[in-house]
Design a protein around this motif. Structure first.
Motif, PDB file in Angstrom:
ATOM      1  N   ARG A  98      66.864 -26.335  55.751  1.00  0.00           N
ATOM      2  CA  ARG A  98      66.800 -25.330  55.223  1.00  0.00           C
ATOM      3  C   ARG A  98      67.123 -25.710  53.992  1.00  0.00           C
ATOM      4  O   ARG A  98      67.855 -25.940  53.599  1.00  0.00           O
ATOM      5  N   LYS A  99      66.317 -24.492  52.763  1.00  0.00           N
ATOM      6  CA  LYS A  99      67.129 -24.503  51.389  1.00  0.00           C
ATOM      7  C   LYS A  99      66.506 -23.595  50.935  1.00  0.00           C
ATOM      8  O   LYS A  99      66.039 -22.973  50.997  1.00  0.00           O
ATOM      9  N   THR A 100      67.251 -22.866  49.500  1.00  0.00           N
ATOM     10  CA  THR A 100      66.487 -22.189  48.993  1.00  0.00           C
ATOM     11  C   THR A 100      66.489 -22.657  47.321  1.00  0.00           C
ATOM     12  O   THR A 100      67.211 -24.064  46.626  1.00  0.00           O
ATOM     13  N   VAL A 101      65.625 -21.994  46.909  1.00  0.00           N
ATOM     14  CA  VAL A 101      64.923 -23.349  45.501  1.00  0.00           C
ATOM     15  C   VAL A 101      64.484 -21.952  45.047  1.00  0.00           C
ATOM     16  O   VAL A 101      64.038 -20.532  45.154  1.00  0.00           O
ATOM     17  N   GLN A 102      65.033 -22.506  43.201  1.00  0.00           N
ATOM     18  CA  GLN A 102      64.914 -21.800  42.463  1.00  0.00           C
ATOM     19  C   GLN A 102      63.437 -21.840  41.624  1.00  0.00           C
ATOM     20  O   GLN A 102      62.930 -23.147  41.433  1.00  0.00           O
ATOM     21  N   PHE A 103      62.628 -20.831  41.206  1.00  0.00           N
ATOM     22  CA  PHE A 103      61.417 -21.009  40.711  1.00  0.00           C
ATOM     23  C   PHE A 103      61.557 -20.647  39.300  1.00  0.00           C
ATOM     24  O   PHE A 103      62.166 -19.610  38.548  1.00  0.00           O
ATOM     25  N   ASP A 104      61.045 -20.964  38.101  1.00  0.00           N
ATOM     26  CA  ASP A 104      60.330 -20.675  37.079  1.00  0.00           C
ATOM     27  C   ASP A 104      59.025 -20.891  36.458  1.00  0.00           C
ATOM     28  O   ASP A 104      57.981 -22.501  37.097  1.00  0.00           O
ATOM     29  N   TRP A 105      58.241 -20.918  35.249  1.00  0.00           N
ATOM     30  CA  TRP A 105      57.169 -21.244  34.489  1.00  0.00           C
ATOM     31  C   TRP A 105      57.609 -22.771  34.443  1.00  0.00           C
ATOM     32  O   TRP A 105      56.145 -23.625  34.387  1.00  0.00           O
ATOM     33  N   LEU A 106      58.409 -23.449  33.982  1.00  0.00           N
ATOM     34  CA  LEU A 106      58.890 -24.558  33.444  1.00  0.00           C
ATOM     35  C   LEU A 106      58.662 -25.791  35.039  1.00  0.00           C
ATOM     36  O   LEU A 106      59.038 -27.087  35.013  1.00  0.00           O
ATOM     37  N   ASN A 107      59.700 -24.713  36.168  1.00  0.00           N
ATOM     38  CA  ASN A 107      59.470 -25.676  37.921  1.00  0.00           C
ATOM     39  C   ASN A 107      59.085 -24.980  38.071  1.00  0.00           C
ATOM     40  O   ASN A 107      59.684 -24.208  39.207  1.00  0.00           O
ATOM     41  N   ARG A 108      57.593 -24.689  39.075  1.00  0.00           N
ATOM     42  CA  ARG A 108      57.103 -24.257  39.669  1.00  0.00           C
ATOM     43  C   ARG A 108      56.619 -24.719  40.922  1.00  0.00           C
ATOM     44  O   ARG A 108      56.539 -23.914  41.348  1.00  0.00           O
ATOM     45  N   ASN A 109      56.948 -25.531  41.053  1.00  0.00           N
ATOM     46  CA  ASN A 109      56.948 -26.542  41.871  1.00  0.00           C
ATOM     47  C   ASN A 109      57.955 -27.451  42.474  1.00  0.00           C
ATOM     48  O   ASN A 109      58.857 -27.670  41.420  1.00  0.00           O
ATOM     49  N   TYR A 110      58.629 -26.723  44.166  1.00  0.00           N
ATOM     50  CA  TYR A 110      59.210 -28.014  44.965  1.00  0.00           C
ATOM     51  C   TYR A 110      58.910 -28.628  45.690  1.00  0.00           C
ATOM     52  O   TYR A 110      58.236 -28.303  46.727  1.00  0.00           O
TER      53      TYR A 110
END
Length: 95
Positions: free
Chosen positions: A53-65
């Motif tokens: 389980r993981k909570t992930v944050q995204f934005d245009w510079l960091n759009r891949n987990y």
């Protein structure tokens, strides 16, 4: 005559690849980081056990987990992505 029904799915909000997974890294990315700023990701075994389980944050510079799945044995898994009040489920084959 070929009958088919075009299926539009809300799962297109996220991309999960490669599938089947040959290496150890699974990439999860939202189609539009402006719409998806964060999500919770769960990995479920075919037997129904929660294996990650993981909570992930995204934005245009960091759009891949990039999830490291090196600890998972070969088999079928389900990736559940929770975003706001929706749940998206993907079937993953680990070779």
């Amino acid at each position: 005559v070929v009958n088919f029904q075009e299926r539009t799915s809300q799962d297109r909000l996220f991309e999960i690849y490669p599938n089947p997974l040959k290496d150890d890294t699974l990439t999860i990315s939202p189609a539009d980081p402006d719409l998806v700023r964060s999500c919770d990701i769960e990995i479920i075994s075919a037997q129904g056990q929660l294996v990650g389980r993981k909570t992930v944050q995204f934005d245009w510079l960091n759009r891949n987990y990039k999830a490291n799945l090196s600890g998972l044995a070969s088999g079928i898994y389900y990736i559940r992505v929770f975003h706001e009040k929706s749940r998206h489920t993907f079937r993953l084959i680990r070779l």
